[in-house]
Design an enzyme around this catalytic site. Structure first.
Site, PDB file in Angstrom:
ATOM      1  N   THR A  12      -8.013  -4.866   9.586  1.00 18.31           N
ATOM      2  CA  THR A  12      -8.077  -6.006   8.518  1.00 18.31           C
ATOM      3  C   THR A  12      -8.307  -7.418   9.218  1.00 18.31           C
ATOM      4  O   THR A  12      -7.737  -8.266   8.427  1.00 18.31           O
ATOM      5  CB  THR A  12      -6.888  -5.812   7.271  1.00 18.31           C
ATOM      6  OG1 THR A  12      -5.493  -5.570   8.324  1.00 18.31           O
ATOM      7  CG2 THR A  12      -7.118  -4.427   6.665  1.00 18.31           C
ATOM      8  N   LEU A  14      -6.538 -10.628  11.151  1.00 22.54           N
ATOM      9  CA  LEU A  14      -5.252 -11.273  11.263  1.00 22.54           C
ATOM     10  C   LEU A  14      -4.875 -11.842  10.005  1.00 22.54           C
ATOM     11  O   LEU A  14      -4.751 -13.002   9.633  1.00 22.54           O
ATOM     12  CB  LEU A  14      -4.932 -12.442  12.284  1.00 22.54           C
ATOM     13  CG  LEU A  14      -5.431 -12.106  13.890  1.00 22.54           C
ATOM     14  CD1 LEU A  14      -5.401 -13.166  14.679  1.00 22.54           C
ATOM     15  CD2 LEU A  14      -4.610 -10.940  14.351  1.00 22.54           C
ATOM     16  N   HIS A  15      -4.493 -10.754   9.042  1.00 21.92           N
ATOM     17  CA  HIS A  15      -3.822 -11.208   7.800  1.00 21.92           C
ATOM     18  C   HIS A  15      -2.230 -11.606   8.122  1.00 21.92           C
ATOM     19  O   HIS A  15      -1.812 -11.544   9.247  1.00 21.92           O
ATOM     20  CB  HIS A  15      -3.818 -10.244   6.793  1.00 21.92           C
ATOM     21  CG  HIS A  15      -3.444  -8.960   6.885  1.00 21.92           C
ATOM     22  ND1 HIS A  15      -1.918  -8.574   6.688  1.00 21.92           N
ATOM     23  CD2 HIS A  15      -3.768  -7.701   7.500  1.00 21.92           C
ATOM     24  CE1 HIS A  15      -1.709  -7.304   7.077  1.00 21.92           C
ATOM     25  NE2 HIS A  15      -2.928  -6.832   7.623  1.00 21.92           N
ATOM     26  N   LEU A  16      -1.359 -11.889   7.157  1.00 24.64           N
ATOM     27  CA  LEU A  16      -0.068 -12.334   7.103  1.00 24.64           C
ATOM     28  C   LEU A  16       0.678 -11.336   8.124  1.00 24.64           C
ATOM     29  O   LEU A  16       1.319 -12.061   8.971  1.00 24.64           O
ATOM     30  CB  LEU A  16       0.313 -12.606   5.741  1.00 24.64           C
ATOM     31  CG  LEU A  16       1.940 -13.082   5.727  1.00 24.64           C
ATOM     32  CD1 LEU A  16       1.710 -14.465   6.410  1.00 24.64           C
ATOM     33  CD2 LEU A  16       2.637 -13.200   4.449  1.00 24.64           C
ATOM     34  N   ALA A  19      -0.436 -11.876  11.844  1.00 28.58           N
ATOM     35  CA  ALA A  19      -0.287 -13.001  12.266  1.00 28.58           C
ATOM     36  C   ALA A  19       0.996 -13.427  12.546  1.00 28.58           C
ATOM     37  O   ALA A  19       1.272 -14.179  13.597  1.00 28.58           O
ATOM     38  CB  ALA A  19      -1.126 -14.155  11.084  1.00 28.58           C
TER      39      ALA A  19
END
Length: 87
Positions: A12, A14-16, A19
């Site tokens: 997916t 670098l989502h929250l 990150a």
């Protein structure tokens, strides 16, 4: 200064959560840490900066570390990314 290219393998990107994990690793070091993607440069110690880069699976980033612990920081970042950033 040291630099190294790394490919993001998280399905997916670098989502929250990944990150945030990347930033946690970067903040453990005194060195100035950035990464380049395309023509953009982001601060690896800022979650908003990392999220704003919109990194997806398969994207290649070039990390640059400059400071007293630059090599240790680079090694830790590469290891974290290769291990999936907690995903």
């Amino acid at each position: 200064m040291v630099s190294q290219k790394v490919v993001i393998t998280n399905p997916t990107g670098l989502h929250l959560r990944p990150a945030g994990n990347l930033c946690k690793v970067a903040m453990n070091y005194k060195s100035h840490i950035t990464f380049s993607y395309g023509e953009n440069t982001a601060n690896a110690k800022s979650v908003l900066s990392v999220l704003g880069a919109c990194i997806k699976c398969g994207d290649e980033l070039e990390f640059k570390c400059e400071g007293p612990d630059e090599q240790e920081a680079m090694n830790a970042l590469v290891e974290a990314i290769e291990n999936g950033l907690g995903e």
